[in-house]
Design an enzyme around this catalytic site. Structure first.
Site, PDB file in Angstrom:
ATOM      1  N   HIS A 113      -3.808   0.481   8.053  1.00  0.00           N
ATOM      2  CA  HIS A 113      -2.473   1.079   8.004  1.00  0.00           C
ATOM      3  C   HIS A 113      -2.453   2.298   7.077  1.00  0.00           C
ATOM      4  O   HIS A 113      -1.964   3.375   7.454  1.00  0.00           O
ATOM      5  CB  HIS A 113      -1.451   0.036   7.536  1.00  0.00           C
ATOM      6  CG  HIS A 113      -0.063   0.561   7.414  1.00  0.00           C
ATOM      7  ND1 HIS A 113       0.925   0.268   8.329  1.00  0.00           N
ATOM      8  CD2 HIS A 113       0.527   1.366   6.478  1.00  0.00           C
ATOM      9  CE1 HIS A 113       2.048   0.868   7.968  1.00  0.00           C
ATOM     10  NE2 HIS A 113       1.831   1.540   6.841  1.00  0.00           N
ATOM     11  N   GLU A 114      -3.005   2.143   5.872  1.00  0.00           N
ATOM     12  CA  GLU A 114      -2.987   3.256   4.916  1.00  0.00           C
ATOM     13  C   GLU A 114      -3.909   4.384   5.353  1.00  0.00           C
ATOM     14  O   GLU A 114      -3.572   5.565   5.199  1.00  0.00           O
ATOM     15  CB  GLU A 114      -3.338   2.760   3.511  1.00  0.00           C
ATOM     16  CG  GLU A 114      -2.365   1.742   2.938  1.00  0.00           C
ATOM     17  CD  GLU A 114      -0.903   2.146   2.992  1.00  0.00           C
ATOM     18  OE1 GLU A 114      -0.589   3.353   2.894  1.00  0.00           O
ATOM     19  OE2 GLU A 114      -0.056   1.249   3.149  1.00  0.00           O
ATOM     20  N   HIS A 152      -2.275   6.751   7.705  1.00  0.00           N
ATOM     21  CA  HIS A 152      -1.417   7.763   7.071  1.00  0.00           C
ATOM     22  C   HIS A 152      -2.208   9.027   6.742  1.00  0.00           C
ATOM     23  O   HIS A 152      -1.663  10.138   6.780  1.00  0.00           O
ATOM     24  CB  HIS A 152      -0.788   7.223   5.778  1.00  0.00           C
ATOM     25  CG  HIS A 152       0.424   6.394   6.001  1.00  0.00           C
ATOM     26  ND1 HIS A 152       1.580   6.882   6.574  1.00  0.00           N
ATOM     27  CD2 HIS A 152       0.672   5.092   5.703  1.00  0.00           C
ATOM     28  CE1 HIS A 152       2.485   5.927   6.628  1.00  0.00           C
ATOM     29  NE2 HIS A 152       1.960   4.825   6.104  1.00  0.00           N
ATOM     30  N   GLY A 202       0.830  -1.190   0.000  1.00  0.00           N
ATOM     31  CA  GLY A 202       0.000   0.000   0.000  1.00  0.00           C
ATOM     32  C   GLY A 202       0.866   1.241   0.000  1.00  0.00           C
ATOM     33  O   GLY A 202       2.052   1.195   0.348  1.00  0.00           O
ATOM     34  N   GLN A 233       2.539   9.876   1.858  1.00  0.00           N
ATOM     35  CA  GLN A 233       3.859   9.248   1.772  1.00  0.00           C
ATOM     36  C   GLN A 233       4.643   9.706   0.550  1.00  0.00           C
ATOM     37  O   GLN A 233       5.848   9.510   0.492  1.00  0.00           O
ATOM     38  CB  GLN A 233       3.720   7.726   1.739  1.00  0.00           C
ATOM     39  CG  GLN A 233       3.265   7.131   3.058  1.00  0.00           C
ATOM     40  CD  GLN A 233       3.194   5.634   2.949  1.00  0.00           C
ATOM     41  OE1 GLN A 233       2.184   5.084   2.533  1.00  0.00           O
ATOM     42  NE2 GLN A 233       4.281   4.965   3.314  1.00  0.00           N
ATOM     43  N   CYS A 280       6.651  -0.347   6.833  1.00  0.00           N
ATOM     44  CA  CYS A 280       6.137   0.841   6.163  1.00  0.00           C
ATOM     45  C   CYS A 280       7.208   1.387   5.226  1.00  0.00           C
ATOM     46  O   CYS A 280       8.384   1.458   5.596  1.00  0.00           O
ATOM     47  CB  CYS A 280       5.759   1.893   7.203  1.00  0.00           C
ATOM     48  SG  CYS A 280       5.059   3.403   6.522  1.00  0.00           S
ATOM     49  N   LEU A 281       6.788   1.765   4.038  1.00  0.00           N
ATOM     50  CA  LEU A 281       7.733   2.325   3.070  1.00  0.00           C
ATOM     51  C   LEU A 281       8.348   3.628   3.571  1.00  0.00           C
ATOM     52  O   LEU A 281       9.431   4.007   3.133  1.00  0.00           O
ATOM     53  CB  LEU A 281       7.050   2.533   1.726  1.00  0.00           C
ATOM     54  CG  LEU A 281       6.529   1.261   1.053  1.00  0.00           C
ATOM     55  CD1 LEU A 281       5.784   1.601  -0.239  1.00  0.00           C
ATOM     56  CD2 LEU A 281       7.654   0.277   0.792  1.00  0.00           C
TER      57      LEU A 281
END
Length: 180
Positions: free
Chosen positions: A140-141, A144, A47, A52, A98-99
């Site tokens: 999770h997304e 953000h 994701g 991000q 996480c990226l």
């Protein structure tokens, strides 16, 4: 299409509440979605949220790879102006990375089942229920979009560390008497 620079933990864009997307079909939003999908693939993510990639908008892209849900993989999707709500009080523990926090992972509590609604990439209303990894990635997304990073949700910091070390020393390898 282009690869986008991913904001890392510490950048203020990751801590702000993102603004609603006014026109999901606007060319800049459609280009952003395409670029986010390419960036997510390049980074091997499941994701990627607009904050991000330095765009404070309520939008994310995601997929459920067969490696995470062999019986229920999902192709790449966009969710615009999402609303994610728990279906009940059941909680699962999820191993998350996480990226925006490369190389680290932690165990994070998440709702087992959620209801989601929003708009898809074509501006069409979508809604449904998700469980397992699908529910995990949605939560999770969506975090953000509210300026929340997964370390803010950690309950047991003994399972927060570098991915390679956590693979080398799984919970069963902890010393007797240590917290799992």
């Amino acid at each position: 299409m282009a690869l986008l620079k991913i904001a890392r933990m510490g950048h203020p864009v990751l801590l702000a509440r993102a603004a609603a997307v006014e026109d999901p079909l606007a060319p800049d939003i459609q280009d952003l979605i395409a670029d986010m999908i390419e960036t997510m693939h390049d980074a091997n993510g499941a994701g990627l949220a607009a904050p991000q990639v330095h765009r404070s908008l309520r939008l994310f892209v995601y997929h459920v790879p067969v490696s995470r849900e062999p019986s229920a993989p999902l192709s790449i999707r966009a969710l615009i102006n999402p609303e994610i709500t728990p279906i009940d009080d059941a909680i699962m523990l999820c191993e998350e990375g996480c990226l925006s926090i490369p190389g680290l992972r932690a165990t994070v509590p998440r709702h087992e089942r959620v209801h989601y609604r929003g708009l898809d990439q074509n501006g069409v209303p979508v809604e449904g229920e998700a469980s397992g990894f699908h529910a995990n990635v949605l939560q999770h997304e969506a975090d953000h979009l509210d300026g929340v990073l997964y370390p803010m949700r950690i309950v047991d910091h003994t399972r927060f560390g570098f991915s390679e070390e956590l693979l080398r020393y799984p919970p069963s390898a902890t010393r007797e008497g240590d917290a799992p």
